[in-house]
Scaffold this motif. Structure first.
Motif, PDB file in Angstrom:
ATOM      1  N   LYS A 125      12.416   3.511  -4.441  1.00  0.00           N
ATOM      2  CA  LYS A 125      11.293   4.036  -5.217  1.00  0.00           C
ATOM      3  C   LYS A 125      10.812   2.971  -6.183  1.00  0.00           C
ATOM      4  N   VAL A 126       9.496   2.805  -6.273  1.00  0.00           N
ATOM      5  CA  VAL A 126       8.923   1.912  -7.266  1.00  0.00           C
ATOM      6  C   VAL A 126       8.910   2.662  -8.597  1.00  0.00           C
TER       7      VAL A 126
ATOM      8  N   GLU B  55      -6.491   0.934  -7.257  1.00  0.00           N
ATOM      9  CA  GLU B  55      -5.492   0.194  -8.037  1.00  0.00           C
ATOM     10  C   GLU B  55      -4.397  -0.397  -7.135  1.00  0.00           C
ATOM     11  N   ILE B  56      -3.910   0.365  -6.171  1.00  0.00           N
ATOM     12  CA  ILE B  56      -2.850  -0.155  -5.306  1.00  0.00           C
ATOM     13  C   ILE B  56      -3.379  -1.276  -4.419  1.00  0.00           C
ATOM     14  N   GLU B  57      -4.622  -1.171  -3.979  1.00  0.00           N
ATOM     15  CA  GLU B  57      -5.209  -2.254  -3.183  1.00  0.00           C
ATOM     16  C   GLU B  57      -5.329  -3.528  -4.014  1.00  0.00           C
ATOM     17  N   TYR B  58      -5.730  -3.375  -5.276  1.00  0.00           N
ATOM     18  CA  TYR B  58      -5.824  -4.526  -6.169  1.00  0.00           C
ATOM     19  C   TYR B  58      -4.451  -5.168  -6.381  1.00  0.00           C
TER      20      TYR B  58
ATOM     21  N   LEU C 132       0.823  -1.217   0.000  1.00  0.00           N
ATOM     22  CA  LEU C 132       0.000   0.000   0.000  1.00  0.00           C
ATOM     23  C   LEU C 132       0.857   1.267   0.000  1.00  0.00           C
ATOM     24  N   LYS C 133       2.041   1.197   0.586  1.00  0.00           N
ATOM     25  CA  LYS C 133       2.922   2.367   0.643  1.00  0.00           C
ATOM     26  C   LYS C 133       3.451   2.770  -0.744  1.00  0.00           C
TER      27      LYS C 133
ATOM     28  N   LEU D 111       3.193   4.471  -7.797  1.00  0.00           N
ATOM     29  CA  LEU D 111       2.304   3.880  -8.797  1.00  0.00           C
ATOM     30  C   LEU D 111       1.535   4.978  -9.519  1.00  0.00           C
ATOM     31  N   CYS D 112       1.001   5.913  -8.769  1.00  0.00           N
ATOM     32  CA  CYS D 112       0.242   7.008  -9.352  1.00  0.00           C
ATOM     33  C   CYS D 112       1.108   7.805 -10.325  1.00  0.00           C
TER      34      CYS D 112
END
Length: 175
Positions: free
Chosen positions: A67-68, A47-50, A15-16, A21-22
């Motif tokens: 960093k992702v 989307e992040i929860e999915y 979730l972090k 992601l955004c």
């Protein structure tokens, strides 16, 4: 899953990772290849929860920055195979991260007994199919007008060709 390379960590989403992601998903809203036109900042939580629950999406984290910078998609398919996809933040493209992450996850999946990994891309998406070739994937097919990610001004789908690339588990090639 957690895989480490010299510069990357490939792992399940958390979730972090929402902000990272955004950032790269908003870059894809108007992309020519596989755009996400409906993605908005308001949809990032969903989307992040999915993705955090998914066993098909994996975060690509740059170790140095924590960093992702993108993701790997490994969609489950029939016959002990998976479909590979990858997305990278524009600011981190053309640095070898996509190749390194894809190669690492392919090696890992083959060590777990997976038989085959394939990927598709538009022939005009030269960086994508060059990445596939650089990691040992072989072009197996050229499908004509088989996918549509966009519509014309009248709402009619615009169809594109795709190349299909694949790689087999080396253990299975010996049989």
């Amino acid at each position: 899953m957690r895989i480490e390379t010299k510069e990357l960590i490939i792992r399940n989403f958390e979730l972090k990772d929402e902000k990272d992601l955004c950032e790269y998903m908003l870059q894809r809203v108007n992309e020519k290849f596989e755009a996400y036109p409906d993605f908005t900042e308001e949809k990032v939580r969903e989307e992040i929860e999915y993705r955090a629950k998914s066993d098909e999406f994996y975060a690509i984290e740059l170790k140095e920055e924590h960093k992702v910078i993108g993701n790997i998609y490994l969609g489950k398919r029939d016959f002990n195979s998976r479909e590979l996809g990858y997305v990278l933040n524009r600011n981190y493209q053309h640095k070898g991260y996509g190749s390194a992450a894809s190669k690492a996850i392919i090696d890992y999946m083959f060590s777990e007994g997976l038989h085959r990994i394939y990927a598709e891309c538009c022939p005009d998406n030269i960086p994508s199919w060059k990445l596939m070739e650089s990691i040992g994937m072989v072009r197996e097919a050229h499908l004509r007008k088989n996918v549509s990610f966009h519509q014309d001004e009248n709402g009619k789908p615009i169809y594109w060709d795709t190349y299909i690339y694949a790689v087999l588990n080396p253990e299975d090639e010996l049989e």
